[in-house]
Design a protein around this motif. Structure first.
Motif, PDB file in Angstrom:
ATOM      1  N   GLY A 179       0.855  -1.173  -0.036  1.00 55.10           N
ATOM      2  CA  GLY A 179      -0.010  -0.074   0.144  1.00 55.10           C
ATOM      3  C   GLY A 179       0.773   1.299   0.027  1.00 55.10           C
ATOM      4  O   GLY A 179       1.997   1.248   0.105  1.00 55.10           O
ATOM      5  N   PRO A 180       0.446   2.324  -0.234  1.00 52.06           N
ATOM      6  CA  PRO A 180       1.116   3.811  -0.026  1.00 52.06           C
ATOM      7  C   PRO A 180       1.391   3.972   1.387  1.00 52.06           C
ATOM      8  O   PRO A 180       1.068   3.491   2.338  1.00 52.06           O
ATOM      9  CB  PRO A 180      -0.177   4.856  -0.426  1.00 52.06           C
ATOM     10  CG  PRO A 180      -1.196   3.812  -1.244  1.00 52.06           C
ATOM     11  CD  PRO A 180      -1.303   2.671  -0.411  1.00 52.06           C
ATOM     12  N   PRO A 181       2.425   4.869   1.326  1.00 51.45           N
ATOM     13  CA  PRO A 181       3.016   5.032   2.582  1.00 51.45           C
ATOM     14  C   PRO A 181       1.912   6.078   3.543  1.00 51.45           C
ATOM     15  O   PRO A 181       1.226   6.452   3.137  1.00 51.45           O
ATOM     16  CB  PRO A 181       4.148   6.142   2.495  1.00 51.45           C
ATOM     17  CG  PRO A 181       4.414   6.097   1.062  1.00 51.45           C
ATOM     18  CD  PRO A 181       3.338   5.561   0.361  1.00 51.45           C
ATOM     19  N   GLY A 182       1.804   5.270   4.808  1.00 57.04           N
ATOM     20  CA  GLY A 182       0.889   5.761   5.737  1.00 57.04           C
ATOM     21  C   GLY A 182      -0.318   5.049   5.832  1.00 57.04           C
ATOM     22  O   GLY A 182      -1.276   5.316   6.394  1.00 57.04           O
ATOM     23  N   ASP A 211      -4.095   0.020  -3.988  1.00 53.81           N
ATOM     24  CA  ASP A 211      -3.517   0.920  -5.152  1.00 53.81           C
ATOM     25  C   ASP A 211      -3.616   2.318  -4.678  1.00 53.81           C
ATOM     26  O   ASP A 211      -4.328   2.651  -3.733  1.00 53.81           O
ATOM     27  CB  ASP A 211      -3.682   0.187  -6.098  1.00 53.81           C
ATOM     28  CG  ASP A 211      -5.250   0.481  -6.692  1.00 53.81           C
ATOM     29  OD1 ASP A 211      -6.040   1.399  -6.075  1.00 53.81           O
ATOM     30  OD2 ASP A 211      -5.733  -0.351  -7.445  1.00 53.81           O
ATOM     31  N   GLU A 212      -2.815   3.001  -5.319  1.00 53.90           N
ATOM     32  CA  GLU A 212      -2.924   4.442  -5.412  1.00 53.90           C
ATOM     33  C   GLU A 212      -4.588   5.170  -5.596  1.00 53.90           C
ATOM     34  O   GLU A 212      -4.851   6.157  -4.948  1.00 53.90           O
ATOM     35  CB  GLU A 212      -2.036   5.282  -6.106  1.00 53.90           C
ATOM     36  CG  GLU A 212      -0.413   4.800  -5.566  1.00 53.90           C
ATOM     37  CD  GLU A 212       0.518   5.492  -6.576  1.00 53.90           C
ATOM     38  OE1 GLU A 212       0.183   6.208  -7.349  1.00 53.90           O
ATOM     39  OE2 GLU A 212       1.873   5.297  -6.149  1.00 53.90           O
ATOM     40  N   ARG A 285     -20.161  -3.318 -11.078  1.00 52.54           N
ATOM     41  CA  ARG A 285     -20.633  -2.448 -10.215  1.00 52.54           C
ATOM     42  C   ARG A 285     -20.137  -0.926 -10.406  1.00 52.54           C
ATOM     43  O   ARG A 285     -18.914  -0.941 -10.469  1.00 52.54           O
ATOM     44  CB  ARG A 285     -20.508  -3.002  -8.775  1.00 52.54           C
ATOM     45  CG  ARG A 285     -21.191  -2.345  -7.493  1.00 52.54           C
ATOM     46  CD  ARG A 285     -21.006  -3.038  -6.269  1.00 52.54           C
ATOM     47  NE  ARG A 285     -19.569  -3.081  -6.007  1.00 52.54           N
ATOM     48  CZ  ARG A 285     -18.987  -4.167  -5.633  1.00 52.54           C
ATOM     49  NH1 ARG A 285     -19.674  -5.209  -5.859  1.00 52.54           N
ATOM     50  NH2 ARG A 285     -17.893  -4.287  -5.131  1.00 52.54           N
ATOM     51  N   SER A 286     -20.941   0.047 -10.512  1.00 54.65           N
ATOM     52  CA  SER A 286     -20.500   1.370 -10.745  1.00 54.65           C
ATOM     53  C   SER A 286     -19.682   1.872  -9.468  1.00 54.65           C
ATOM     54  O   SER A 286     -20.155   1.461  -8.248  1.00 54.65           O
ATOM     55  CB  SER A 286     -21.330   2.200 -10.967  1.00 54.65           C
ATOM     56  OG  SER A 286     -22.309   2.371  -9.894  1.00 54.65           O
ATOM     57  N   GLU A 287     -18.607   2.324  -9.863  1.00 50.47           N
ATOM     58  CA  GLU A 287     -17.706   3.051  -8.515  1.00 50.47           C
ATOM     59  C   GLU A 287     -17.258   4.264  -8.659  1.00 50.47           C
ATOM     60  O   GLU A 287     -16.815   4.618  -9.899  1.00 50.47           O
ATOM     61  CB  GLU A 287     -16.349   2.350  -8.553  1.00 50.47           C
ATOM     62  CG  GLU A 287     -16.768   0.662  -7.875  1.00 50.47           C
ATOM     63  CD  GLU A 287     -15.527  -0.109  -7.683  1.00 50.47           C
ATOM     64  OE1 GLU A 287     -15.390  -1.191  -7.074  1.00 50.47           O
ATOM     65  OE2 GLU A 287     -14.217   0.208  -8.279  1.00 50.47           O
ATOM     66  N   GLY A 288     -17.439   5.286  -7.737  1.00 46.69           N
ATOM     67  CA  GLY A 288     -17.037   6.458  -8.006  1.00 46.69           C
ATOM     68  C   GLY A 288     -15.466   6.731  -8.183  1.00 46.69           C
ATOM     69  O   GLY A 288     -14.838   5.922  -7.586  1.00 46.69           O
ATOM     70  N   LYS A 289     -15.215   7.595  -8.972  1.00 44.17           N
ATOM     71  CA  LYS A 289     -13.670   7.946  -9.181  1.00 44.17           C
ATOM     72  C   LYS A 289     -13.173   8.812  -8.137  1.00 44.17           C
ATOM     73  O   LYS A 289     -13.774   9.729  -7.593  1.00 44.17           O
ATOM     74  CB  LYS A 289     -13.308   8.578 -10.646  1.00 44.17           C
ATOM     75  CG  LYS A 289     -13.809   7.484 -11.669  1.00 44.17           C
ATOM     76  CD  LYS A 289     -13.256   8.271 -13.096  1.00 44.17           C
ATOM     77  CE  LYS A 289     -13.787   7.110 -14.376  1.00 44.17           C
ATOM     78  NZ  LYS A 289     -13.511   7.674 -15.556  1.00 44.17           N
TER      79      LYS A 289
END
Length: 289
Positions: A179-182, A211-212, A285-289
């Motif tokens: 995963g991303p830092p933090g 992921d980012e 399934r629709s996912e918000g960006k």
């Protein structure tokens, strides 16, 4: 006539002393400045005060040096609590050795604490003085729950923090997380949530990735890969668990299943074409960006 002439002559022969003398000029007496004597007594007092202050400064500096000397109150002993197989005493001794020469009064406990927390597998260190000559150290070890970034010398602790450790000391039995830092604490919480949903199927997350863009993917203990998406992840995993008895033939190591659908999921088998297994027409399934 004669009398008038006599009076005139008498006036002419009157002595000069009896005439009115002109007014004498007044002169202002001049003041003569005389040199003041040098204030020898005042100068002597000022010199004595200055010499006294210098002497006091020298004595204070010497006293300060004596107080700072480690030999005045040396550190006689150090008590260490919290040693473990992965926190051996020699690593602790190496971290605190530079501070033992500072003496009991002047040892920098904060710096010693930071030095101890840089030792592998130490999550926190509490350092304190115990009068008159002892230092007491309490160590809290890292409680590893996953290999961070797949185990490249970092481990994710139970507190969600990432710790640097020797790669050779990482257990291969720990799950891997990416995963991303933090994002360590978020990943830890998500893994626990997914494991709870998988518990009826006797499965667990072996690897989890964020992921980012906020998308989640995981690999289970049976080798199956799940694409989870960004929204309503637990609901998707729950639907998948409910149909496991019907898709046993697809639960092979390396199989990939996309759960980003409202009423089903897509399956990609190793070295095989993708297959759709659904309860009806499958729509992503629709996912918000």
């Amino acid at each position: 006539m004669v009398s008038a002439i006599r009076d005139l002559q008498h006036h002419r022969h009157e002595p000069a002393a009896r005439r009115s003398a002109p007014a004498a000029k007044t002169t202002t007496p001049e003041t003569v400045q005389t040199a003041s004597p040098f204030p020898w007594a005042r100068a002597a007092r000022a010199t004595a005060w200055g010499a006294g202050l210098v002497a006091l400064g020298v004595l204070a500096w010497q006293g300060w040096q004596i107080l700072r000397a480690p030999s005045l109150l040396p550190i006689d002993s150090i008590t260490v609590h919290g040693l473990a197989p992965n926190i051996p005493l020699y690593r602790v001794n190496r971290a605190i050795a530079p501070y033992l020469r500072q003496g009991f009064l002047w040892v920098d406990l904060q710096d010693m604490r930071h030095s101890l927390q840089s030792v592998p597998w130490i999550a926190n260190a509490d350092v304190r003085r115990v009068w008159p000559d002892r230092i007491e150290i309490d160590l809290q070890g890292v409680q590893p729950v996953a290999r961070w970034l797949g185990g490249a010398g970092q481990v994710l602790g139970k507190d969600g923090k990432v710790y640097q450790v020797p790669p050779a000391e990482l257990s291969s039995q720990l799950p891997a997380v990416f995963g991303p830092p933090g994002s360590g604490l978020e990943i830890l919480q998500k893994r626990q949530q997914i494991d709870q949903v998988l518990a009826p199927a006797h499965l667990q997350v072996r690897a989890l990735e964020l992921d980012e863009r906020g998308g989640w993917r995981c690999i289970l203990t049976n080798g199956v890969r799940l694409v989870l998406g960004r929204q309503d992840i637990q609901s998707g995993v729950r639907r998948w668990v409910s149909v496991l008895p019907e898709i046993q033939q697809y639960l092979v190591p390396g199989a990939s299943m996309d759960l980003r659908y409202n009423n089903g999921f897509a399956v990609a088998l190793p070295k095989a074409a993708s297959t759709s297994v659904s309860e009806g027409p499958a729509a992503p399934r629709s996912e918000g960006k």
